[in-house]
Design a protein around this motif. Structure first.
Motif, PDB file in Angstrom:
ATOM      1  N   GLU A 113     -69.512 -75.296  -6.833  1.00 28.73           N
ATOM      2  CA  GLU A 113     -68.632 -74.138  -6.991  1.00 28.73           C
ATOM      3  C   GLU A 113     -67.382 -74.533  -7.776  1.00 28.73           C
ATOM      4  O   GLU A 113     -66.996 -73.869  -8.734  1.00 28.73           O
ATOM      5  CB  GLU A 113     -68.247 -73.584  -5.623  1.00 28.73           C
ATOM      6  CG  GLU A 113     -67.436 -72.297  -5.753  1.00 28.73           C
ATOM      7  CD  GLU A 113     -67.087 -71.671  -4.425  1.00 28.73           C
ATOM      8  OE1 GLU A 113     -67.407 -72.267  -3.384  1.00 28.73           O
ATOM      9  OE2 GLU A 113     -66.465 -70.595  -4.433  1.00 28.73           O
ATOM     10  N   LYS A 143     -78.936 -70.776  -4.504  1.00 29.69           N
ATOM     11  CA  LYS A 143     -79.796 -69.981  -3.621  1.00 29.69           C
ATOM     12  C   LYS A 143     -79.379 -70.071  -2.163  1.00 29.69           C
ATOM     13  O   LYS A 143     -79.296 -69.101  -1.462  1.00 29.69           O
ATOM     14  CB  LYS A 143     -81.240 -70.458  -3.776  1.00 29.69           C
ATOM     15  CG  LYS A 143     -81.862 -69.999  -5.084  1.00 29.69           C
ATOM     16  CD  LYS A 143     -83.362 -70.187  -5.009  1.00 29.69           C
ATOM     17  CE  LYS A 143     -83.870 -70.804  -6.298  1.00 29.69           C
ATOM     18  NZ  LYS A 143     -85.089 -71.547  -6.126  1.00 29.69           N
ATOM     19  N   ARG A 144     -79.121 -71.294  -1.733  1.00 25.61           N
ATOM     20  CA  ARG A 144     -78.664 -71.437  -0.346  1.00 25.61           C
ATOM     21  C   ARG A 144     -77.329 -72.131  -0.374  1.00 25.61           C
ATOM     22  O   ARG A 144     -77.146 -73.089  -1.112  1.00 25.61           O
ATOM     23  CB  ARG A 144     -79.668 -72.275   0.449  1.00 25.61           C
ATOM     24  CG  ARG A 144     -80.815 -71.444   0.951  1.00 25.61           C
ATOM     25  CD  ARG A 144     -81.629 -72.217   1.930  1.00 25.61           C
ATOM     26  NE  ARG A 144     -82.371 -73.288   1.252  1.00 25.61           N
ATOM     27  CZ  ARG A 144     -82.619 -74.454   1.794  1.00 25.61           C
ATOM     28  NH1 ARG A 144     -82.162 -74.729   2.996  1.00 25.61           N
ATOM     29  NH2 ARG A 144     -83.296 -75.375   1.151  1.00 25.61           N
ATOM     30  N   LYS A 145     -76.419 -71.671   0.382  1.00 28.71           N
ATOM     31  CA  LYS A 145     -75.066 -72.184   0.217  1.00 28.71           C
ATOM     32  C   LYS A 145     -74.676 -73.331   1.137  1.00 28.71           C
ATOM     33  O   LYS A 145     -73.552 -73.764   1.123  1.00 28.71           O
ATOM     34  CB  LYS A 145     -74.068 -71.050   0.315  1.00 28.71           C
ATOM     35  CG  LYS A 145     -74.164 -70.229  -0.950  1.00 28.71           C
ATOM     36  CD  LYS A 145     -73.293 -69.046  -0.987  1.00 28.71           C
ATOM     37  CE  LYS A 145     -73.726 -68.226  -2.192  1.00 28.71           C
ATOM     38  NZ  LYS A 145     -73.635 -66.831  -1.998  1.00 28.71           N
ATOM     39  N   PHE A 161     -71.624 -68.983  -9.678  1.00 28.60           N
ATOM     40  CA  PHE A 161     -72.011 -69.705  -8.461  1.00 28.60           C
ATOM     41  C   PHE A 161     -72.892 -68.796  -7.586  1.00 28.60           C
ATOM     42  O   PHE A 161     -73.952 -69.198  -7.123  1.00 28.60           O
ATOM     43  CB  PHE A 161     -70.742 -70.132  -7.722  1.00 28.60           C
ATOM     44  CG  PHE A 161     -70.970 -70.691  -6.349  1.00 28.60           C
ATOM     45  CD1 PHE A 161     -71.485 -71.973  -6.196  1.00 28.60           C
ATOM     46  CD2 PHE A 161     -70.675 -69.943  -5.221  1.00 28.60           C
ATOM     47  CE1 PHE A 161     -71.701 -72.498  -4.929  1.00 28.60           C
ATOM     48  CE2 PHE A 161     -70.892 -70.469  -3.954  1.00 28.60           C
ATOM     49  CZ  PHE A 161     -71.401 -71.750  -3.815  1.00 28.60           C
ATOM     50  N   ALA A 162     -72.441 -67.565  -7.408  1.00 22.40           N
ATOM     51  CA  ALA A 162     -73.179 -66.636  -6.556  1.00 22.40           C
ATOM     52  C   ALA A 162     -74.567 -66.354  -7.132  1.00 22.40           C
ATOM     53  O   ALA A 162     -75.528 -66.167  -6.386  1.00 22.40           O
ATOM     54  CB  ALA A 162     -72.390 -65.336  -6.414  1.00 22.40           C
ATOM     55  N   GLU A 163     -74.682 -66.357  -8.457  1.00 26.06           N
ATOM     56  CA  GLU A 163     -75.965 -66.056  -9.106  1.00 26.06           C
ATOM     57  C   GLU A 163     -76.958 -67.210  -9.030  1.00 26.06           C
ATOM     58  O   GLU A 163     -78.157 -66.986  -8.952  1.00 26.06           O
ATOM     59  CB  GLU A 163     -75.724 -65.732 -10.587  1.00 26.06           C
ATOM     60  CG  GLU A 163     -75.215 -64.342 -10.856  1.00 26.06           C
ATOM     61  CD  GLU A 163     -76.338 -63.305 -10.784  1.00 26.06           C
ATOM     62  OE1 GLU A 163     -77.506 -63.686 -10.964  1.00 26.06           O
ATOM     63  OE2 GLU A 163     -76.024 -62.130 -10.536  1.00 26.06           O
ATOM     64  N   HIS A 204     -67.016 -68.156 -10.125  1.00 29.96           N
ATOM     65  CA  HIS A 204     -67.498 -67.770  -8.806  1.00 29.96           C
ATOM     66  C   HIS A 204     -68.731 -66.876  -8.916  1.00 29.96           C
ATOM     67  O   HIS A 204     -69.692 -67.014  -8.168  1.00 29.96           O
ATOM     68  CB  HIS A 204     -66.394 -67.068  -8.023  1.00 29.96           C
ATOM     69  CG  HIS A 204     -66.774 -66.863  -6.591  1.00 29.96           C
ATOM     70  ND1 HIS A 204     -66.755 -67.886  -5.672  1.00 29.96           N
ATOM     71  CD2 HIS A 204     -67.263 -65.774  -5.945  1.00 29.96           C
ATOM     72  CE1 HIS A 204     -67.193 -67.438  -4.513  1.00 29.96           C
ATOM     73  NE2 HIS A 204     -67.517 -66.149  -4.660  1.00 29.96           N
ATOM     74  N   GLY A 205     -68.687 -65.961  -9.890  1.00 33.11           N
ATOM     75  CA  GLY A 205     -69.830 -65.073 -10.126  1.00 33.11           C
ATOM     76  C   GLY A 205     -71.070 -65.893 -10.470  1.00 33.11           C
ATOM     77  O   GLY A 205     -72.175 -65.640  -9.959  1.00 33.11           O
TER      78      GLY A 205
END
Lengths: 696, 71
Positions: free
Chosen positions: A96, A246-248, A241-243, A238-239
C-alpha cells in the motif's frame, strides 16, 4: 553492435533492490568508484539476447518529492538521463505504501516493469496481489519475485525487453478534475509540448508564472496546492491498492517483534550491541589471521623466489631484480596479505547491515548521540566507517539535514578502518607483544573518542542550532542470502586489489625511484627520498618519530594508510639489500609448492578452530621469529614512539580516497580545513601520549 | 491527545498531523503515516518512539511526534 536498454531501478528503502540487482548482474555489478552498500550509484551491464541492459540502481526513496538528497538524485536521473525502462521494485508486504512511489513514477510515462518482491513474506501475511490486474490497469509488465532465493528473478530481463520493444507506455495517471483542469491550463500555456505529468505538476507547484493557476486551484479545493497534489497521489495509490490486492492480510506478530524486545531493550540492547561488535571483530580477526599468514608465506616463500629465479634465468639486469624484490614483493606483496582480513570484516559488516541489525543500533544509540546534538541515525555511517570511511561518507546522503551531514562527515574519518588495522597489527606485534589486543582496542576507542569530541566541539562552535527530526524505517530481520553478501564483499575486494595494483604499486615504484636517484646513489639516506624524509624529521621529532625512514614512508602514505608499511618494506629492504633465497640453500619449486598446499590446509583448520574460542586468538602473544623488516623496525622505534606513530596514523586523515569524497560532499575548503584539523589533533594527541609513555 | 500519553503496546488512530509544509512531515506521509491510519506504539527509548504501522516499523522522535494528534 548490441543495442543498449537503460533501466532505472527505483523503490522504497529495504525492498531488496540490491539483492535483486545482485541476482541479475552477479559479478558484473559495479559500485561506482566507491564501494558501499546502500546509497551510491550502483550499475551493471547485463547481456540478454541482442541487447545489453544497463541497470542503474537509484537510492531507496519513499517519494519523488525532494525531501533529502536521495530523492533529488533519483528525480535528476530520471529527468536528465531519460531511462528507457523503469524497474519499480515493491516490498509486497507493504504494497500500500509502496504504490505511492509507483504512482509518482507512472507520471513520467516511461515503459515500466513492476517487480512484486518478497512475495513469500506477503503470502505469509495473507496478502495476495493480482499481478495480471496490475498489467491490465496500468499497461505495465508485472513480475513476482523472492529476491533472497532468486525465485522469479529470471522473468525480469524478458519483461524489461518486452516493455522496451513494445514501448509499453503506462496508461496516464488521472487525478481529480480540479487538479487535472489546472494541469491542462499549465500545458496550454507552454510553447513546447513534450512535458510529462511529473514535470507539469512541478511547474504548477513551483513556477511563479503559474501562480494564478495555483491560486485558483487552492480557491476551488480549499487546500494548499501542494496538499492537493499529495492527496490526489495518495488517493490514486490507494485506489490501485484496493483494485489489485485480493486479500488484505492482518498484521501478525512475527519473530522480529520478539527479537526486538531484547535487541532494542534500553539496557539489554547495549549488552547485545557490545557482544555483536566484539564477535564481529573476533570472527573477522581470527578467521582471517591464518590466511593472512598463509598469503604472506605463499608470496615470500614461493611466489617471490620462483619469479626471482625465473627473472634471473632470463638474464634480467641486476637493477630490475632489485626493483622486483624491493618494490613489487616488499611493497605490493605485503599489502596483498591483508586481503583476507578486509574480506572477512566486510563480510560481517555487510551481513549485519543486510540482516537488519545496523538500523536498530540507530534506535538504541539515540540516547547517547543526542547529547552531542545528533540523532541515532548518524550512528549508521559511523559504524560503516569501521569498514571503509569512503562509503561511510557517501552514506551520509540519506541524512535530511545538511548540518548533521557535515558533522557526521567530520567524525567518520576517526573511525578506524582495516587499512589502519594493518598498521596497528604490524606495530603491535613488534612492540606490544604482551598485549596487542589491548593496544588495538585502545586505538579503536581513542578513534571513537576523538570522533565524539570533534562532533561535540563543532556543535558547540560552528554548527550550533536545533536538532533535526529523526524518522526512519526499521526493516524486519532477514537472513541475508549468502550470495548477495559475497557479491558485495567481492566488489570491495576487487576495489582493494585494483588499488593494490595501481595506487599502491605506483607509490611503491615512486618511492623506490626516489630512493635510487640520483643514479648510482650508494646510501639511501643520501637519495632524494632520504633528503625529503630528513627535512620532515624536525616536525615529527617531538612526537618521537625521529628517523628519516619513518618520516619518508609517511609521504606516500597520504594515498592510503596501508602504504606506510609497504613503503617501510621498500625502504628497509632496499637498505638491507635484497632478501630472496638464502645463500647455499637449494630452492625447489615443487617442494615449496607442496609446502604451500599443506600450509593452506593448516590455515583452514586454524581458522575454523580459532573462531570456536571465546577470546580473540589472533591477537594473542606470538612467539614467532621476527622477519627482517620487523627486527629492523625494532631498532628504529621504541614502544613509546611506535604508539605515537600508530596514533598519528589513526587520527590524521591520511587517505586520498577519504579526502576526495569529502571534497565532493562538503566542498574543498571544509575538507582542507578538516585535513589540517586532523593533522594538528593527530600531532597533539601523539605528543601527549608519547611523553606520558616516556614518563612511565 | 498527544502521542506522549500513549502506553507501550497501545494501539491508536492518527487523528491529525500538523505542519504539512515540513519536509519531515511529508516524509512521514510518504512512509504511510497519515490521518485515519491505525498504528501501535511498540517501544520508547529516551526521545525516540518505535511504531508499528501495517507491516512496517517506524522510528520517530518525540519532537516530531508532537505534530501528531492521536485517538
Amino acid at each position: 553492435m548490441k543495442k543498449t536498454i537503460k533501466v532505472a531501478i527505483a523503490g522504497n528503502p529495504n525492498v531488496g533492490k540490491t539483492t535483486i540487482l545482485n541476482r541479475i548482474a552477479g559479478t558484473s555489478l559495479k559500485v561506482g568508484n566507491w564501494p558501499g552498500v546502500t546509497v551510491e550509484k550502483k550499475e551493471a551491464f547485463v547481456k540478454f539476447g541482442e541487447y545489453e541492459i544497463h541497470f542503474v540502481d537509484l537510492p531507496g526513496i519513499y517519494t519523488l518529492e525532494p525531501v533529502s538528497e536521495d530523492e533529488r538524485i533519483a528525480v535528476g536521473f530520471i529527468e536528465e538521463e531519460k531511462p528507457d525502462v523503469i524497474l519499480n521494485i515493491i516490498d509486497t508486504p507493504n504494497i500500500e505504501r509502496n504504490l505511492l512511489l509507483t504512482t509518482e513514477l507512472l507520471e513520467f510515462g516511461l515503459p515500466t516493469v513492476i517487480v512484486l518482491n518478497m512475495i513469500d513474506e506477503a503470502n505469509k501475511l495473507g496478502i495476495e496481489v493480482d499481478d495480471r490486474r496490475i498489467e491490465e490497469l496500468l499497461n505495465v509488465k508485472a513480475v513476482k519475485t523472492i529476491g533472497r532465493t532468486g525465485v522469479g528473478v529470471r522473468d525480469i530481463l524478458p519483461a524489461v525487453v518486452e516493455a522496451y520493444e513494445k514501448n509499453l507506455i503506462p496508461k496516464p495517471v488521472i487525478y481529480g478534475q480540479e487538479l487535472e483542469r489546472a494541469l491542462d491550463k499549465v500545458y496550454e500555456r507552454l510553447s513546447a509540448k513534450d512535458f510529462n505529468k511529473h514535470q507539469l505538476i512541478r511547474m504548477l507547484l513551483e513556477e511563479p508564472v503559474f501562480s494564478d493557476i495555483r491560486e485558483e486551484l487552492e480557491r476551488e479545493t480549499g487546500k494548499k496546492a501542494y496538499d492537493v497534489v499529495s492527496d490526489e497521489r495518495y488517493a490514486f495509490a490507494h485506489g490501485l491498492f484496493a483494485e489489485v490486492v485480493k486479500r488484505k492480510g492482518v498484521s501478525a506478530k512475527d519473530i522480529t517483534d520478539s527479537i526486538d524486545r531484547i535487541v532494542l531493550h534500553p539496557y539489554l540492547g547495549f549488552v547485545v550491541f557490545i557482544g555483536v561488535i566484539y564477535l564481529t571483530f573476533k570472527f573477522a580477526f581470527d578467521f582471517s589471521s591464518p590466511f593472512v599468514d598463509w598469503i604472506d608465506g605463499f608470496i615470500n616463500d614461493f611466489l617471490a623466489p620462483v619469479s626471482y629465479g625465473a627473472l634471473k634465468a632470463l638474464n634480467f639486469p641486476e637493477w630490475f631484480l632489485r626493483f622486483f624484490s624491493e618494490a613489487v614483493v616488499g611493497g605490493v606483496g605485503f599489502v596483498l596479505t591483508f586481503v583476507p582480513l578486509i574480506a572477512t570484516l566486510y563480510f560481517f559488516i555487510t551481513f549485519l547491515e543486510m540482516s537488519g541489525y545496523i538500523p536498530r543500533v540507530a534506535f538504541l544509540m539515540d540516547r547517547f548521540m543526542h547529547r552531542i546534538g545528533l540523532h541515532g541515525k548518524s550512528v549508521i555511517p559511523l559504524i560503516l566507517g569501521f569498514g571503509c570511511n569512503v562509503p561511510a561518507i557517501v552514506a551520509t546522503r540519506t541524512m535530511e539535514s545538511t548540518r548533521d551531514k557535515i558533522l557526521v562527515i567530520m567524525m567518520i574519518p576517526f573511525m578506524s578502518c582495516p587499512a589502519r588495522l594493518v598498521v596497528f597489527a604490524f606495530f603491535a606485534s613488534i612492540f606490544f607483544k604482551d598485549n596487542p589486543a589491548l593496544v588495538i582496542t585502545f586505538l579503536y576507542l581513542l578513534g571513537i573518542a576523538v570522533a565524539l569530541l570533534t562532533g561535540f566541539l563543532l556543535r558547540k562552535t560552528v554548527y550550533k542550532g536545533s536538532m533535526s527530526h529523526f524518522v526512519m524505517e526499521l526493516p524486519p530481520y532477514r537472513m541475508p542470502s549468502l550470495r548477495s553478501v559475497i557479491t558485495i564483499v567481492w566488489v570491495h575486494i576487487k576495489d582493494f586489489l585494483y588499488r593494490a595494483g595501481t595506487l599502491i604499486f605506483g607509490a611503491s615504484i615512486a618511492i623506490w625511484l626516489l630512493m635510487n636517484v640520483p643514479p648510482g646513489v650508494k646510501n639511501i639516506s643520501e637519495s632524494v627520498a632520504g633528503h625529503v624524509g630528513r627535512a620532515l624529521v624536525p616536525v615529527f621529532e617531538p612526537i618521537g618519530i625521529d628517523n628519516w625512514k619513518a618520516t619518508t614512508s609517511l609521504i606516500p602514505a597520504f594515498l592510503a594508510r596501508e602504504i606506510v608499511i609497504s613503503s617501510m618494506g621498500t625502504i628497509y629492504s632496499a637498505e638491507q639489500g635484497s632478501i630472496q633465497t638464502e645463500e647455499g640453500e637449494e630452492f625447489s619449486p615443487s617442494e615449496a609448492l607442496k609446502k604451500q598446499v599443506v600450509a593452506f590446509g593448516n590455515a583452514i583448520k586454524d581458522a575454523v578452530s580459532s573462531v570456536l574460542t571465546l577470546s580473540i586468538v589472533s591477537l594473542h602473544v606470538e612467539e614467532e621469529e621476527e622477519d627482517n623488516l620487523k627486527s629492523l623496525i625494532r631498532k628504529d622505534f621504541s614502544p613509546a614512539s611506535a604508539m605515537s606513530f600508530m596514533i598519528f596514523i589513526l587520527i590524521y586523515t591520511s587517505c586520498l580516497g577519504t579526502f576526495a569524497v569529502m571534497v565532493r560532499e562538503i566542498g574543498k575548503l571544509r575538507a582542507t580545513l578538516f585535513l589540517v584539523y586532523s593533522f594538528v589533533s593527530a600531532w597533539l594527541t601523539a605528543f601527549v601520549v608519547y611523553n606520558l609513555m616516556k614518563l612511565l | 491527545m498527544n502521542m506522549e500519553s500513549l502506553e507501550l503496546g497501545q494501539e491508536f488512530t492518527v487523528k491529525e498531523i500538523k505542519d504539512r509544509e515540513n519536509p519531515m512531515v511529508r516524509k512521514l506521509y510518504a512512509m504511510g503515516l497519515k490521518e485515519g491510519k491505525k498504528a501501535k506504539l511498540l517501544l520508547k527509548n529516551g526521545r525516540v518512539y518505535l511504531l508499528r504501522l501495517n507491516n512496517s516499523r517506524l522510528i520517530i522522535d518525540r519532537d516530531l511526534a508532537k505534530f501528531i494528534e492521536v485517538s
